[in-house]
Write a protein that holds these residues in place. Structure first.
Motif, PDB file in Angstrom:
ATOM      1  N   ALA A 218       0.835  -1.200   0.000  1.00 16.61           N
ATOM      2  CA  ALA A 218       0.000   0.000   0.000  1.00 16.61           C
ATOM      3  C   ALA A 218       0.874   1.257   0.000  1.00 16.61           C
ATOM      4  N   ARG A 219       1.950   1.253   0.774  1.00 15.71           N
ATOM      5  CA  ARG A 219       2.872   2.394   0.827  1.00 15.71           C
ATOM      6  C   ARG A 219       3.518   2.588  -0.542  1.00 15.71           C
ATOM      7  N   ASP A 220       3.967   1.501  -1.174  1.00  9.66           N
ATOM      8  CA  ASP A 220       4.594   1.599  -2.493  1.00  9.66           C
ATOM      9  C   ASP A 220       3.617   2.129  -3.531  1.00  9.66           C
ATOM     10  N   LEU A 221       2.369   1.710  -3.434  1.00  9.97           N
ATOM     11  CA  LEU A 221       1.360   2.221  -4.373  1.00  9.97           C
ATOM     12  C   LEU A 221       1.116   3.703  -4.160  1.00  9.97           C
ATOM     13  N   ASP A 222       1.119   4.157  -2.909  1.00 10.67           N
ATOM     14  CA  ASP A 222       0.932   5.575  -2.611  1.00 10.67           C
ATOM     15  C   ASP A 222       2.082   6.406  -3.170  1.00 10.67           C
ATOM     16  N   GLU A 223       3.292   5.853  -3.160  1.00 12.89           N
ATOM     17  CA  GLU A 223       4.461   6.575  -3.671  1.00 12.89           C
ATOM     18  C   GLU A 223       4.385   6.754  -5.180  1.00 12.89           C
ATOM     19  N   ASP A 224       3.584   5.933  -5.876  1.00 12.87           N
ATOM     20  CA  ASP A 224       3.449   6.062  -7.324  1.00 12.87           C
ATOM     21  C   ASP A 224       2.564   7.229  -7.731  1.00 12.87           C
ATOM     22  N   GLU A 225       1.859   7.825  -6.768  1.00 13.20           N
ATOM     23  CA  GLU A 225       1.000   8.969  -7.091  1.00 13.20           C
ATOM     24  C   GLU A 225       1.814  10.249  -7.062  1.00 13.20           C
TER      25      GLU A 225
ATOM     26  N   GLY B 126      -2.298  14.085  -7.266  1.00 17.75           N
ATOM     27  CA  GLY B 126      -3.216  12.966  -7.137  1.00 17.75           C
ATOM     28  C   GLY B 126      -3.329  12.089  -8.363  1.00 17.75           C
TER      29      GLY B 126
ATOM     30  N   THR C 107      -1.957   9.399 -11.188  1.00 16.58           N
ATOM     31  CA  THR C 107      -0.981   8.296 -11.168  1.00 16.58           C
ATOM     32  C   THR C 107       0.008   8.498 -12.295  1.00 16.58           C
TER      33      THR C 107
END
Length: 142
Positions: A128-135, A139, A141
């Protein structure tokens, strides 16, 4: 006549393998539902055949099974394999259009375990943290 069962290594199953595998799966499911297998362990079990994979020459069928309500499926798979010749005889009428009746072997279907493991990984805080860093900051992607 040349055989059409040649396929490149690494390529998936042919349409014929998939079609025959599905027919074998249906025939096995019918035999299991009718309760024709006289084995004390299997008589009370609800066995589900989730997939049948055919060898390229269609002479070997590998049936992947699960047993409802059982964590350890190994004794059931062993019982099915020890009754494989009997089961093969019972599915023969449903598969009479086949040139050769395939030998059947049974294996535990672990795909559900794999799906659960992947799902748990995808829900983990690290992912989840890694996915958040992709934003990006606004906001969107990447």
């Amino acid at each position: 006549m040349a055989s059409r069962s040649h396929q490149k290594p690494g390529s998936g199953p042919t349409q014929r393998q998939l079609s025959v595998g599905e027919k074998v799966r249906h025939a096995l499911t019918e035999v299991m539902q009718r309760g024709e297998i006289r084995d004390p362990l299997l008589e009370k079990a609800v066995v589900s055949v989730s997939e049948v994979r055919m060898s390229p020459d269609l002479k070997l069928a590998t049936a992947y099974v699960t047993v409802l309500g059982q964590d350890d499926v190994t004794p059931f798979v062993d019982a099915l394999n020890s009754n494989a010749r009997f089961i093969r005889g019972r599915v023969t009428p449903a598969l009479k259009q086949m040139k050769y009746m395939p030998d059947i072997r049974f294996r535990e279907d672990t795909s559900f375990d794999n799906f659960a493991r992947i799902d748990a990984l995808l829900r983990s805080p690290e992912v989840a943290r890694d996915l958040d860093e992709d934003e990006t900051d606004d906001g969107e992607t990447k």
